[in-house]
Every structure is written in structure tokens, then in C-alpha cells.
Design an enzyme around this catalytic site. Structure first.
Site, short mmCIF file in Angstrom:
data_model
loop_
_atom_site.label_atom_id
_atom_site.label_comp_id
_atom_site.label_asym_id
_atom_site.label_seq_id
_atom_site.Cartn_x
_atom_site.Cartn_y
_atom_site.Cartn_z
N HIS A 17 1.13 -1.10 0.26
CA HIS A 17 0.01 0.18 0.15
C HIS A 17 0.90 0.86 0.12
O HIS A 17 0.47 2.20 -0.37
CB HIS A 17 -0.82 -0.25 1.35
CG HIS A 17 -1.86 -0.88 1.56
ND1 HIS A 17 -2.15 -1.49 2.54
CD2 HIS A 17 -2.81 -1.20 0.92
CE1 HIS A 17 -2.97 -2.89 2.37
NE2 HIS A 17 -3.50 -2.27 0.90
N LYS A 41 -17.96 -6.65 7.30
CA LYS A 41 -16.20 -7.35 7.28
C LYS A 41 -15.76 -7.33 9.19
O LYS A 41 -15.29 -5.96 9.57
CB LYS A 41 -15.08 -6.50 6.69
CG LYS A 41 -14.58 -7.52 5.39
CD LYS A 41 -14.11 -6.69 4.35
CE LYS A 41 -12.50 -7.13 3.81
NZ LYS A 41 -11.97 -5.90 2.63
N ARG A 90 -2.00 -6.03 -8.57
CA ARG A 90 -1.02 -6.78 -8.45
C ARG A 90 -0.86 -7.98 -9.52
O ARG A 90 0.69 -8.40 -9.57
CB ARG A 90 -1.60 -7.25 -6.92
CG ARG A 90 -1.17 -6.51 -6.00
CD ARG A 90 -1.47 -6.74 -4.22
NE ARG A 90 -2.90 -6.80 -4.39
CZ ARG A 90 -4.15 -7.00 -3.11
NH1 ARG A 90 -3.15 -7.57 -2.40
NH2 ARG A 90 -5.02 -6.32 -3.39
N SER A 127 -3.02 -7.69 2.62
CA SER A 127 -3.42 -7.73 4.40
C SER A 127 -3.50 -8.99 4.83
O SER A 127 -3.39 -9.55 6.62
CB SER A 127 -4.11 -6.74 5.19
OG SER A 127 -3.95 -5.61 3.73
#
Ligand code: ADP
Length: 159
Positions: A17, A41, A90, A127
Site C-alpha cells: 500500500h 467485514k 497486483r 493485508s
């Protein structure tokens, strides 16, 4: 002023990040890192903790500020006079969903999305993988900034 936003969960912020945020900060006048609050979440860190960790990790970048939002990112953009969203890509697996989101945000609100390719050093990094690896005793010291490492070890040792 050319202001962009880097939105995400940042639970917690990683070096991947930070790479995107710092590169965006070289291109634009101001970068707002926006921590997304998603009640569906379960997060390891509270929104306030995530904001604080990002603020600490970006304190040397004068044109980066951290905020949080709930709801639509396009509404956050309108309220903060932000014309574009910057996202890191990514792998191809990120692409389908990101493209759909970008097209939705442009068609509904005229907000552009700019994609930046990941630094290959961090292409595998997320993460969730950091949390999983750390939870089972893996060494993530090269993958997250030092304050995140401290908090991560503390939080995981409590649970
Ligand atoms: P994650 O939980 O997958 O790390 P976030 O929702 O916090 O993701 O990510 C916010 C943004 O940061 C997304 O655009 C995501 O693609 C990007 N991002 C996350 N990790 C990386 C990385 N290692 N390299 C480049 N971009 C990344």
C-alpha cells in the site's frame, strides 16, 4: 489542486500500500488515504487504529492525509473535491473486479480510476496474507512498517 484518493480496508497497511501511496504522492498535489468502514467485514484493527497506523507510516509525506469513510467512495470524492481514485493492481486476479468498479464509478458519478501496477517486490502482498502469516508465527518484518509490526504482534498475542 489535483487531489486523488487511495481507498481500501488497510487492515493493516502494508509496504505494498505504502508503495502505491508514495508513488501517487509524487504525481499529485494531494493524496487522501481513505480507510473504508465496512460493517460486514470483521477487522483486526479498528478504523481509528488503521488511520493512526497509516498516518504514522506516511508522516514524512507532506501531501498525504488520512481519513475514513462509510458508504460510496464516489460520495467521498464529491464531498472532498477529489477527481480520481488511485488503485494498485497486483495481478490479473485483481483486474476483473477493479475494472467493474471503475466503470461503475465513472458511469454513475464521472469519477475516474487510475491504476498503478504494483512494485514486483510486493506483488504477492495483501493485508490478509500478512495477518495469516503473522498469526502462525511467520516473520512479516519486511512486509509492513515497524509500527504496524508492533501492533500486529501485540494484537495477535492478545487473541
Ligand atoms: P488488501 O486487503 O487486499 O491488502 P485493501 O482493500 O486494503 O486490500 O487495498 C486497497 C488498495 O491497495 C487496492 O487497490 C489494492 O489493490 C491495493 N493493494 C493492496 N496491496 C497491494 C500491493 N501489494 N501492491 C499494490 N497494490 C496493493
Amino acid at each position: 489542486m489535483r487531489r486523488v484518493v487511495c481507498p481500501g480496508s488497510f487492515d493493516p497497511v502494508t509496504n505494498g500500500h505504502l508503495d502505491i501511496i508514495s508513488r501517487a504522492a509524487q504525481l499529485y498535489d494531494e493524496v487522501v488515504v481513505a480507510v473504508m468502514l465496512n460493517p460486514n467485514k470483521t477487522a483486526l484493527f479498528t478504523a481509528a487504529e488503521r488511520v493512526e497506523l497509516i498516518a504514522e507510516a506516511t508522516k514524512k509525506l507532506d501531501n498525504v492525509r488520512v481519513d475514513q469513510f462509510e458508504g460510496l467512495i464516489v460520495d467521498f470524492c464529491r464531498d472532498n473535491d477529489i477527481s480520481a481514485i488511485v488503485k494498485g493492481l497486483r495481478a490479473v486476479s485483481d483486474f476483473d473486479y477493479e475494472m467493474q468498479m471503475a466503470q461503475m464509478n465513472y458511469s454513475q458519478a464521472g469519477v475516474e480510476t487510475l491504476f498503478m501496477t504494483t512494485n514486483p517486490l510486493y506483488a504477492f502482498l495483501s493485508s490478509s496474507l500478512v495477518k495469516e502469516f503473522a498469526r502462525f508465527g511467520g516473520d512479516v518484518s519486511g512486509l509492513v512498517p515497524a509500527p504496524v509490526l508492533d501492533q500486529l504482534n501485540r494484537r495477535l498475542s492478545e487473541s
